[in-house]
Structures are given as structure tokens and as C-alpha cells.
Write a protein that holds these residues in place. Structure first.
Motif, PDB file in Angstrom:
ATOM      1  N   SER A  47       0.826  -1.204   0.000  1.00 62.95           N
ATOM      2  CA  SER A  47       0.000   0.000   0.000  1.00 62.95           C
ATOM      3  C   SER A  47       0.865   1.261   0.000  1.00 62.95           C
ATOM      4  CB  SER A  47      -0.939  -0.008   1.193  1.00 62.95           C
ATOM      5  OG  SER A  47      -0.216   0.019   2.403  1.00 62.95           O
ATOM      6  N   THR A  48       2.012   1.211   0.683  1.00 66.51           N
ATOM      7  CA  THR A  48       2.889   2.389   0.755  1.00 66.51           C
ATOM      8  C   THR A  48       3.510   2.686  -0.609  1.00 66.51           C
ATOM      9  OG1 THR A  48       3.365   1.928   3.075  1.00 66.51           O
ATOM     10  CG2 THR A  48       4.895   3.370   1.903  1.00 66.51           C
ATOM     11  N   VAL A  49       4.049   1.626  -1.250  1.00 68.27           N
ATOM     12  CA  VAL A  49       4.694   1.817  -2.558  1.00 68.27           C
ATOM     13  C   VAL A  49       3.669   2.261  -3.593  1.00 68.27           C
ATOM     14  CG1 VAL A  49       5.866   0.625  -4.454  1.00 68.27           C
ATOM     15  CG2 VAL A  49       6.576   0.191  -2.074  1.00 68.27           C
ATOM     16  N   ASP A  50       2.537   1.581  -3.588  1.00 68.06           N
ATOM     17  CA  ASP A  50       1.491   1.940  -4.553  1.00 68.06           C
ATOM     18  C   ASP A  50       1.012   3.362  -4.308  1.00 68.06           C
ATOM     19  OD1 ASP A  50       1.697  -0.523  -5.750  1.00 68.06           O
ATOM     20  OD2 ASP A  50      -0.067  -1.373  -4.751  1.00 68.06           O
ATOM     21  N   ALA A  51       0.884   3.756  -3.041  1.00 69.70           N
ATOM     22  CA  ALA A  51       0.449   5.130  -2.743  1.00 69.70           C
ATOM     23  C   ALA A  51       1.474   6.138  -3.223  1.00 69.70           C
ATOM     24  CB  ALA A  51       0.204   5.256  -1.239  1.00 69.70           C
ATOM     25  N   ARG A  52       2.746   5.806  -3.078  1.00 69.33           N
ATOM     26  CA  ARG A  52       3.793   6.726  -3.482  1.00 69.33           C
ATOM     27  C   ARG A  52       3.780   6.861  -5.017  1.00 69.33           C
ATOM     28  NH1 ARG A  52       8.114   4.285  -1.248  1.00 69.33           N
ATOM     29  NH2 ARG A  52       7.660   5.290   0.756  1.00 69.33           N
ATOM     30  N   ILE A  53       3.615   5.746  -5.741  1.00 66.74           N
ATOM     31  CA  ILE A  53       3.562   5.776  -7.204  1.00 66.74           C
ATOM     32  C   ILE A  53       2.384   6.608  -7.667  1.00 66.74           C
ATOM     33  CG2 ILE A  53       3.170   4.336  -9.248  1.00 66.74           C
ATOM     34  CD1 ILE A  53       4.726   2.094  -7.793  1.00 66.74           C
ATOM     35  N   GLU A  54       1.207   6.358  -6.998  1.00 72.50           N
ATOM     36  CA  GLU A  54       0.022   7.078  -7.395  1.00 72.50           C
ATOM     37  C   GLU A  54       0.163   8.571  -7.117  1.00 72.50           C
ATOM     38  OE1 GLU A  54      -2.542   5.981  -9.092  1.00 72.50           O
ATOM     39  OE2 GLU A  54      -1.684   3.954  -9.132  1.00 72.50           O
ATOM     40  N   ALA A  55       0.836   8.912  -6.070  1.00 71.41           N
ATOM     41  CA  ALA A  55       1.042  10.331  -5.744  1.00 71.41           C
ATOM     42  C   ALA A  55       1.894  11.015  -6.810  1.00 71.41           C
ATOM     43  CB  ALA A  55       1.673  10.454  -4.371  1.00 71.41           C
ATOM     44  N   GLN A  56       2.949  10.348  -7.261  1.00 67.87           N
ATOM     45  CA  GLN A  56       3.803  10.963  -8.264  1.00 67.87           C
ATOM     46  C   GLN A  56       3.114  10.973  -9.618  1.00 67.87           C
ATOM     47  OE1 GLN A  56       7.873   9.652  -8.362  1.00 67.87           O
ATOM     48  NE2 GLN A  56       8.090   9.781  -6.087  1.00 67.87           N
ATOM     49  N   LEU A  57       2.346   9.955  -9.918  1.00 67.53           N
ATOM     50  CA  LEU A  57       1.578   9.986 -11.156  1.00 67.53           C
ATOM     51  C   LEU A  57       0.645  11.182 -11.181  1.00 67.53           C
ATOM     52  CD1 LEU A  57       0.646   6.211 -11.713  1.00 67.53           C
ATOM     53  CD2 LEU A  57       2.138   7.625 -13.161  1.00 67.53           C
ATOM     54  N   ALA A  58       0.100  11.477 -10.029  1.00 62.92           N
ATOM     55  CA  ALA A  58      -0.833  12.602  -9.977  1.00 62.92           C
ATOM     56  C   ALA A  58      -0.105  13.921 -10.214  1.00 62.92           C
ATOM     57  CB  ALA A  58      -1.540  12.612  -8.645  1.00 62.92           C
ATOM     58  N   GLN A  59       1.151  13.987  -9.876  1.00 62.02           N
ATOM     59  CA  GLN A  59       1.903  15.232 -10.032  1.00 62.02           C
ATOM     60  C   GLN A  59       2.574  15.313 -11.414  1.00 62.02           C
ATOM     61  OE1 GLN A  59       4.680  15.358  -6.837  1.00 62.02           O
ATOM     62  NE2 GLN A  59       3.054  15.552  -5.231  1.00 62.02           N
ATOM     63  N   ASP A  60       2.692  14.194 -12.111  1.00 59.72           N
ATOM     64  CA  ASP A  60       3.373  14.179 -13.409  1.00 59.72           C
ATOM     65  C   ASP A  60       2.427  14.714 -14.491  1.00 59.72           C
ATOM     66  OD1 ASP A  60       5.073  13.685 -15.485  1.00 59.72           O
ATOM     67  OD2 ASP A  60       4.697  11.514 -15.516  1.00 59.72           O
ATOM     68  N   GLY A  61       2.887  15.687 -15.178  1.00 64.34           N
ATOM     69  CA  GLY A  61       2.029  16.283 -16.206  1.00 64.34           C
ATOM     70  C   GLY A  61       2.369  15.833 -17.606  1.00 64.34           C
ATOM     71  N   SER A  62       3.187  14.816 -17.767  1.00 68.20           N
ATOM     72  CA  SER A  62       3.591  14.311 -19.071  1.00 68.20           C
ATOM     73  C   SER A  62       2.411  13.727 -19.815  1.00 68.20           C
ATOM     74  CB  SER A  62       4.681  13.248 -18.884  1.00 68.20           C
ATOM     75  OG  SER A  62       4.987  12.651 -20.104  1.00 68.20           O
ATOM     76  N   ASP A  63       2.587  13.815 -21.206  1.00 65.90           N
ATOM     77  CA  ASP A  63       1.515  13.282 -22.043  1.00 65.90           C
ATOM     78  C   ASP A  63       1.799  11.854 -22.462  1.00 65.90           C
ATOM     79  OD1 ASP A  63       0.183  15.657 -21.905  1.00 65.90           O
ATOM     80  OD2 ASP A  63       1.142  16.478 -23.700  1.00 65.90           O
TER      81      ASP A  63
END
Length: 1001
Positions: A863-879
């Protein structure tokens, strides 16, 4: 003068002869006859009887024909006296011989003393003299024919016969102790005795005999010789019964130290051609001053008083006996029953019977007497007045004594059959109480009694020695009363119709010196008892103010069991004194009564104001309770009916408790038809603390209880329901007790107590009363123990039953690994648990804080790793595409984590190697998706999870449960307790933790 001389001269010879004869007659009469009589008398006595005889002087007057013998004495060969006579005087009237009559004008015996000794049954003074007389008789060679006796009496007349100052010395050597007495002085005066039928005057007789100890016999009357007839009056005054008693003193079982007898009567005795006639009239008999002592004990047996017959009569041959009155007054009788059960009266009677002389010679029974006139006996009045009876019974260990005074009167007593005799009988006991009976009794040919009996205030205290034989109690008070009609006859051995009342009855426990049982009255109304019908009917039994004391001692033994058990010494004595054979002897049958069982019928039993004190010392602390004002009734009962009797009672327990008893039972068959219901209301629980300590090792501080008990026995099978309602119960401190149950009683109480603070508990009981191991008390305790054990060992099952839920769902909480949220199924479960807890406000819920180290760690890492990945995905603005973006983030996280191997090395692992020998030139294809998954797994594995994080997760789960329970409003936070963090198991992918229950502090 000359003429006279001439006359004498002429008759000189005749005159000389006459003078000579007269002189000779005078000499013979005055000298020879006395000498000859004396010589012949002395010689005859000495020769024929071998005795020594002495005569001082013999006188004879030939002119007056009077003779006398003076100072005659006769002694036996052993010099023992036989006879002594001061003077014998005879006056013969010779002129009567010319009339062919013999007349003795006077016969006088002055101071004649006779000596008689009885040496054996067949040897006495007279028989010895008779044998000596026969032995010295001359043989008679001539046999003379006896002339037939003449029917006519010899004409004899006696003018007067006197026996003056005579006496008889009597001695009997047959008894073990010689008997000796002197009868005298004896004076007899008889006048005008004649054998002639035409005698001009009747004979007159008078006898006065002085007997020892100032007794006097007087006979005064007239008589005729032909025909023989005697009439007159006889009186015996002040005769001492000790005189004849001396004859029996060695063999008699009693000692007669005093006793006087007196009698007086008029008599007529006649013998004529029709036979013997006797008529006694004006008969009076009196026995007084008796003092009879039993030899075996030295105790007076019969003393004092008088026995008197008044105006009696007897006529023979009519055989008619009549009496105006027979009165026994002031006689005292002492009866004694010894330790062997023999009554002294029986022993005395047997003692007299044993004194009868025995013989080894078979004596033929006498021929039956010719038919005669039956005895006719009649006494107008028989009276017993002031008869004292002192009865002592030594069969108990302590002597029992009864002293009473009796008075009785029987009218018109006779031997006539089928005649009812009126009677009146009264007895007063010194210890208290009177018995009076009056009615009619028929004595012949069989007893027939019809009487009224009244017993008033009969004290039961004299029964104490008998009570001591089987119980260690003291009868402190008690009296019995009855009023009844008694009937006894050949058809009905005994019938009783009336009332019986027991009053002021009180028993005390000897060992504890306290009251054991008492009652004001026990009254049986309209009792109908018939021995022939073997039936007892009682209309109503009324019990007033019954009191019972029940105490259980430290060893669990009741005071009643101890009180109604004889002491060891008494029991051993009773056992040793009871013959074994007596147990096999058949019971004596009552004539006219068959072997059917007694039929007992009771209309009703009324109980008024009964009470009891109950104390139990076998408990850790003393238990004491009181029951008062118990009232009610028990309905009809019949031993011949299958109908059960009903009972209904109500009373007060302690200060404000109530007990109600109802039901039905058949006392003759309790195992078949019994149903009893007992209801106790508002009993204070603190008083039950001693039992709770023994049962569960706890005190009870507050509360009250209502108990409804229902017991049914059918064919020996017991079905019992025990409903217990406890209000406001609060447990006290713990008390160590060896046999107390090891149960969490606080929890049990909290589980049982509802919102209103009431415990409603049903305890069913079953069993078989025929089972020898069945014991009601232990069965109840075990049943209660089982109920409480089932509750405290499965409390959530019990809670689930309150709301109809599944106990398996509310005793635990489940979480997914690594999560603290409540799944919907768990929310439903907690909702049901909250509802159950609302029903038991005394309960506190202990909420677990669970974690599973491995599962939770793994889940937390993911849950921690997945949460961290999801958090950075949310901040990544790449197309770029999401997989590309995730891969970039994963490589960055992997690089930042400084993991090994390097990314280049990992890429090589996920890029296939091209075969150089392949025909075609193929470019290797990089597996980005697998490479991305490998990075994630390595990040997860490398993600650190600390112990604190696991405990935080556990507390978070605990908080989630608490928040949910409180949110519904059914449970307050005060009733929730947090358990310590603890590991839990994983089942079916769920982490499972168990709730626990506690008691609100």
C-alpha cells in the motif's frame, strides 16, 4: 318319845341296813368314786396315749349328783403340754332318768387350755394321739353285729354348758418359719340344749373368743337340736390379718405388716328333711389399715383405706348373694414395672400361684357336680373413692412416675346377662389432668361398653422418660384434651367419636438448650375411629401458632436429626436389650379385625400463624432467616382415593419477604402424583451471602430476589423448574472458600442483568427420585453451576440469544491485512453487538487491537509503494502513456532507494539474448512490462515497515471499532475498554480478532 323309840327298836335292823347302805353309798360316792375316776382317768391316759396325766382332785357328791375335776394336766412323752384344765364341773339330774331322759343341768369347763401342734402335712398332735390310742387297744376276738343306727336322737338335755376362760395354743411347724398363736380367752355359754323335738325352750348360745392383737369374736343366738337349727348374730371385731399372714410369710411374695378385718352378720342355719338351708343377712364386712409391702423391692404395694360391704345377704341353696353397697375408700396402690417389663402386680400374682403345693401323684379330677342353681350375685352400688395409684415404670433409662387418684361408681351390679350397668369413673393425675367417663357397661356374657369420655388438661410432662428413649429433647409443656363417645363390644372392639386437642406443646433441644418445636393448639375435630372397620376419619385438623427451629451445624447435620436420635448409650442399651427373635414374632391380631390396611380420611387441615427460625452454620458465615405468619390450608385427603390433596399456604419471610406454597400431592404415593409450587417474593439477597460464598466465593452487597419453584414428580421422574428473578444485585468482596465454584461471577451477573437491573433466570432440573444417588440439594447446585458456566464460557452466544443473532458473528471482528477500515459485513456485526450490549448495561466490551506481522507488513509495503507511485503519477504532467510514466517513476524510486542491481543490469535481465547462429538478423525486444513489475516488487520488498507502524495499525483498527459502536448511541465510551495490541491469526485472508467482555467498574 317312847313310841319313837319303840319304832326304832322294831325297825332297828332295816334301819341299820339302811344306814349301812347309806353310809356305804356316801363313802363310795365321796371317796371311792373320786379315787376310782382319778385312777382310771390317769391310768387310761398314760396307758393308751402314753402321756403323763396329773389330777389334783376329783369330787363327786352322790346326793346332788354333782362332780368336778380340778387341776387336770396332760403332757406328752417329751414333757410338752397337751392339755390343762382348772376345773370341770358336772351337775346331773338323776330324776330325769325315770322319764327316760338324761339331763345335765350344768357343764362347766373352767380355764381349759389346749395345745395343738402340726408337725407335717400328715402329722399333728391329734393324729399322734389317735395312732397311739389305736395301737394300745386290746384285740377284739368277738365280732358283734352292728345294729342299724336309730333315726331317733337320744333324749338328752343340757341345762347349761359353760366354757370359761379357755384358750387354744396352736403351733404349726410345716411352714419354713413356725406359726404360733393363742386363741383366748374363749368363753362359751350354751343353755337349754335338748335333742327332743318337743323341747319347751329354745337353746341359747353365746360365744366370746379373744384373738391375738385385741381381736374379738362374738356369737350370740338360739338353736334347736331337732330339727337342727341355729339363728343368731356373729361379730368379729378388730381381727389382725397379720395372724393368718404368718402362715404364708415364708412363701408369700409380699409382707403384710398391718391390716384389720371386721364383720358382723345375722344367720339362720337349718338341716331338715328338705336339706341344708343357710340364710345370712345384715352382713357387714370391713377391711382397713392395710399395709402390704412387696418383698422383692421393699416398697409398699397396698396401703391404707377401707374396703367395706354393707347390708349383704346370702341364701343357700338358692345361691343368691346380695349387697346394698360395696365401697373401697382411700386405698393406695403402688404399681411398679421393672426394667424387664414385668409389673409387680403380675409378679405378686405369679408368686402366690407358685406357692400352691405341688404333687407328683396324679389325682383324678373330681366328677362333675350335679347340676345346681347358678350363683345369683347382685350389689346395688359399687363405689371406689379416693383410690390412689402410684405407677412407676423402670423400663426407660430414667424412671417414669404417674400418680393419680380415682373415683368410680357402678350401679346395680349383677351376673345377669345382657344387662347394662350405669357407671361413673373419674381419674385425677397429680401431674395435671382429669379423665371422666360415664355411661353403661354390660359385663356378661361379653363386654359391651357405651360411654362418654372427657379428658381435660392432661399434662404430657410425665412422658419425658419415654421421649428420652428415642430423642434428646425436653418436653417443657403440653396438655391433651378430648371429648368423645366410646363403644366397645363383640362386633366393635373399639370405636371413638369425638374431638382431640393438643395444647401449649413445647419441645426443647437438650443439646443446645433452645426451643425446638411448639404450638398453641393442634385440634382434631370430629374424629371417628373404628377398629373393626380399620378406619380413621378426621373432619378437620387445626394447627395454631406452630413454631419450628431448624439448625444445620458446622458438619451439615440438622438439629432435628440429632434431637430425634437416642444417645449412644441409650441406643446401645436398647439394641442389647431387644431380643433378636422378637423381630420375627407375628403381631397379635385383634379379634374381629381382619388384616386390611387402615383407611385414613382427612377433611381439611388449617394452619394458622405458623413460624420458623432457620440457621445454617455449615456455611462460611452464619445464615439465619425467619418465617412468620404462615397461614393456609391443606384440602381433603383419603388413603383409599387416588385424588391428590391440594395445599395453599402464605407467610412472611424476614421483614418484608413473602412465601407462597401451593400444589397437590398424595401422601400415600408421592412418587406418582406430586406437584408443588413455591414462590418467594422480595427476599433480601445480603442474607443469602453465606450460601453464595459456599457456592461461588462472593458476598452479596445489595439486591432482592423472587423465586418461583415448581416441582412435578410423575412415576418417580422429577421435572422441576426454578425461576429466579433478582433485582438490583450488587456483588461484594471475594471470600476464599475451598469448595466454591471457580467462575467469573461478576461477568455472569452482568450478562444476566437487563436494562432494569433485573436478572431473570430459569434453572430446569430433572432426575429420578428412586435413584439411590439422587440428592436434591446437590442436583440444584449443579444445575445452577451448569447455567452459569454455560453463560460465562460462551457469553457472546448468550448475548446473541438476546437479539436473536448469530453468536458466531458478534464475538469477533475481522480486518483485511494492512487495513483498518470496517467492511460492511463487519459493520452489521458491530451493530448487532451494540444492540445486545444495550440490553446488558452492566457489561463492558473489551475491543482488541490486532495485527498480523507478516500479512500486515506485506500489505503495508504494497500500500505504501502503490500510494507513493500514485502520488507521483498525480503530479506528473507528461503526455506519455501511463505505462511509460509508471516506469519512469519506478526507475526513479528504485534509483533513489539505492537498490541493487542497477537499472542497466535489470534491463539486461528483461532484454532477450539474440542467437548469433540464427539465420535472420533479429533485433532483441525489451520486456518493459515485466521490468516495471520487477521494479515494483523490489521496491515493495525494500519498503521499511516498523513495529510501531504495525501497532499504529492495530490501534487504528481498535479506534475504528469504538467509533462505530459509539456512533449508534447504544453504547457509551465508558463501556468500551481497549485491549493491548496483540497479534491475530489470518483466516481466509482476513485478520480475525476476538472481543472480550468485562464488568462496568
Amino acid at each position: 318319845m317312847d313310841k319313837f323309840k319303840n319304832f326304832l327298836h322294831r325297825r332297828r335292823r332295816p334301819l341299820l341296813w339302811t344306814g349301812g347302805v347309806l353310809l356305804l353309798y356316801t363313802l363310795l360316792g365321796f371317796f371311792f368314786v373320786p379315787w376310782f375316776v382319778e385312777r382310771q382317768l390317769v391310768n387310761t391316759l398314760q396307758q393308751r396315749l402314753a402321756v403323763t396325766a396329773r389330777v389334783e382332785k376329783v369330787r363327786f357328791n352322790p346326793f346332788t349328783f354333782t362332780a368336778s375335776i380340778e387341776s387336770l394336766s396332760v403332757e406328752a412323752a417329751d414333757s410338752s403340754p397337751l392339755l390343762s384344765l382348772n376345773r370341770l364341773y358336772l351337775n346331773l339330774q338323776p330324776l330325769r332318768l325315770f322319764l327316760l331322759k338324761v339331763r345335765l343341768e350344768e357343764i362347766t369347763l373352767d380355764t381349759l387350755q389346749l395345745h395343738y401342734t402340726r408337725y407335717s402335712e400328715t402329722d399333728d398332735t391329734v393324729s399322734r394321739l389317735a395312732q397311739q390310742w389305736v395301737a394300745t387297744a386290746e384285740p377284739d376276738t368277738e365280732v358283734e353285729e352292728e345294729e342299724p343306727p336309730s333315726d331317733e336322737l337320744f333324749p338328752l338335755e343340757i341345762g347349761r354348758f359353760q366354757y370359761l376362760n379357755g384358750s387354744i395354743d396352736y403351733r404349726d411347724e410345716v411352714p419354713q418359719t413356725d406359726f404360733a398363736t393363742t386363741l383366748g380367752p374363749l368363753n362359751i355359754d350354751i343353755a337349754n340344749t335338748s335333742t327332743l323335738a318337743d323341747a319347751e325352750e329354745r337353746g341359747i348360745q353365746k360365744l366370746v373368743l379373744q384373738i391375738e392383737q385385741d381381736a374379738r369374736l362374738t356369737v350370740d343366738g338360739n338353736f334347736d337340736i331337732s330339727p337342727l337349727e341355729f339363728t343368731g348374730h356373729v361379730a368379729l371385731d378388730n381381727f389382725s390379718l397379720t395372724t393368718p399372714y404368718r402362715y404364708l410369710q415364708d412363701t408369700a411374695p409380699v409382707t403384710l405388716s398391718d391390716g384389720r378385718f371386721a364383720t358382723a352378720l345375722d344367720y339362720l342355719f337349718r338341716i331338715d328333711d328338705t336339706g341344708i338351708h343357710l340364710d345370712i343377712s345384715n352382713l357387714a364386712v370391713q377391711v382397713s389399715a392395710l399395709n402390704v409391702i412387696e418383698k422383692a423391692t421393699g416398697v409398699p404395694f397396698l396401703t391404707g383405706g377401707t374396703i367395706a360391704l354393707e347390708n349383704g345377704s346370702f341364701v343357700y341353696p338358692d345361691m343368691r348373694v346380695q349387697g346394698a353397697a360395696l365401697r373401697v375408700d382411700g386405698v393406695n396402690l403402688a404399681l411398679l414395672r421393672n426394667a424387664q417389663g414385668v409389673v409387680n402386680l403380675q409378679a405378686i400374682a405369679e408368686g402366690f400361684a407358685a406357692d400352691e403345693p405341688a404333687t407328683n401323684v396324679a389325682v383324678p379330677a373330681p366328677a362333675p357336680a350335679p347340676s345346681s342353681t347358678p350363683l345369683q350375685l347382685g350389689i346395688n352400688e359399687i363405689t371406689l373413692a379416693n383410690i390412689g395409684v402410684n405407677f412407676t415404670d423402670q423400663t426407660p433409662q430414667t424412671d417414669a412416675a404417674f400418680v393419680l387418684q380415682a373415683n368410680a361408681e357402678l350401679q346395680n351390679f349383677s351376673l345377669v346377662p345382657d344387662v347394662a350397668l350405669p357407671f361413673d369413673f373419674a381419674v385425677a393425675l397429680q401431674s395435671g389432668g382429669t379423665l371422666t367417663t360415664r355411661g353403661n357397661v354390660q359385663l356378661f356374657p361379653a363386654l359391651d361398653l357405651d360411654a362418654m369420655a372427657e379428658l381435660a388438661d392432661l399434662s404430657l410432662l410425665p412422658l419425658q422418660p419415654y421421649i428420652d428413649e428415642f430423642a434428646q429433647v425436653t418436653l417443657e409443656n403440653g396438655s391433651l384434651a378430648l371429648a368423645a363417645n366410646l363403644v366397645s363390644n363383640s362386633d366393635q372392639p373399639l370405636s371413638y367419636q369425638g374431638d382431640v386437642t393438643l395444647s401449649n406443646f413445647q419441645l426443647a433441644d437438650k443439646q443446645r438448650a433452645e426451643k425446638l418445636l411448639s404450638l398453641d393448639t393442634l385440634r382434631a375435630d370430629n374424629v371417628n375411629f373404628s377398629l373393626s372397620e380399620k378406619r380413621l376419619d378426621i373432619s378437620e385438623l387445626i394447627v395454631d401458632a406452630f413454631y419450628g427451629r431448624v439448625l444445620i451445624d458446622e458438619n451439615g447435620i440438622t438439629n432435628i436429626g440429632q434431637a430425634f436420635t437416642p444417645s449412644t448409650a441409650d441406643a446401645a442399651s436398647a439394641e442389647s436389650s431387644t431380643p433378636i427373635a422378637s423381630t420375627t414374632e407375628p403381631a397379635e391380631e385383634v379379634p374381629g379385625v381382619d388384616a386390611m390396611p387402615f383407611a385414613i380420611n382427612l377433611g381439611r387441615m388449617q394452619i394458622n400463624n405458623a413460624s420458623s427460625d432457620f440457621t445454617d452454620l455449615s456455611l462460611p458465615i452464619e445464615f439465619d432467616t425467619k418465617m412468620v405468619a404462615l397461614n393456609g390450608e391443606i384440602s381433603g385427603f383419603s388413603s383409599t382415593s387416588s385424588q391428590a390433596m391440594t395445599l395453599g399456604l402464605e407467610g412472611q419471610v424476614d421483614e418484608f419477604g413473602l412465601v407462597e406454597i401451593s400444589g397437590a400431592m398424595n401422601p400415600m404415593n408421592i412418587k406418582q402424583q406430586t406437584k408443588i409450587e413455591l414462590e418467594f417474593t422480595n427476599l433480601k439477597l445480603p442474607s443469602m451471602t453465606p450460601y453464595v460464598i459456599k457456592f461461588a466465593g462472593r458476598e452479596i452487597a445489595e439486591g432482592s430476589v423472587d423465586v418461583a419453584l415448581a416441582y412435578t414428580i410423575d412415576d418417580s421422574a422429577l421435572q422441576a423448574s426454578n425461576s429466579v428473578i433478582i433485582r438490583d444485585m450488587r456483588l461484594g468482596g471475594r471470600v476464599d472458600y475451598p469448595d466454591a465454584m471457580d467462575l467469573p461471577l461478576d461477568l455472569a451477573v452482568a450478562l444476566l442483568k437487563n436494562r432494569e437491573g433485573v436478572i431473570d433466570l430459569d434453572v430446569p432440573i430433572t432426575g429420578n427420585v428412586d435413584d439411590p444417588e439422587f440428592d436434591f440439594g446437590p442436583v440444584i447446585r449443579q444445575a445452577i453451576f451448569n447455567v452459569l458456566r454455560n453463560i460465562v464460557t460462551a457469553p457472546f452466544r448468550f448475548l446473541g440469544s438476546l437479539i436473536g443473532g448469530d453468536s458466531e458473528e458478534i464475538d469477533n471482528i475481522r480486518f483485511l491485512p494492512g487495513r483498518d477500515d470496517l467492511a460492511p459485513p463487519e459493520q452489521e456485526k458491530l451493530q448487532q453487538l451494540a444492540m445486545a450490549l444495550a440490553e446488558r448495561p452492566q457489561l463492558a466490551l473489551a475491543i482488541p487491537a490486532p495485527f498480523a506481522a507478516e500479512a500486515d507488513t506485506q500489505a503495508l509495503q504494497i500500500s505504501t509503494v502503490d500510494a507513493r507511485i500514485e502520488a507521483q503519477l498525480a503530479q506528473d504532467g507528461s503526455d506519455a502513456q501511463l505505462p511509460e510514466r509508471r516506469l519512469v517513476i519506478l526507475e526513479a524510486l528504485y534509483t533513489t532507494a539505492l537498490l541493487t542491481p542497477t537499472l542497466e543490469e535489470l534491463r539486461v535481465q528483461f532484454t532477450p539474448v539474440v542467437d548469433p547462429e540464427a539465420d535472420e538478423d533479429v533485433e532483441p525486444v525489451f520486456d518493459a512490462l515485466a521490468y516495471s513489475a520487477s521494479l515494483r516488487e523490489r521496491l515493495i520488498a525494500a519498503e521499511p515497515v516498523t513495529e510501531q507502524m504495525l501497532q499504529d495499525l492495530a490501534r487504528s483498527r481498535q479506534a475504528a471499532v469504538s467509533a462505530f459502536l459509539v456512533s449508534g448511541g447504544e453504547v457509551t465510551t465508558e463501556r468500551l475498554q481497549n485491549q493491548d495490541v496483540a497479534t491475530a491469526d489470518i483466516t481466509d485472508g482476513w485478520l480475525n480478532a476476538m472481543f472480550d467482555l468485562a464488568v462496568v467498574e
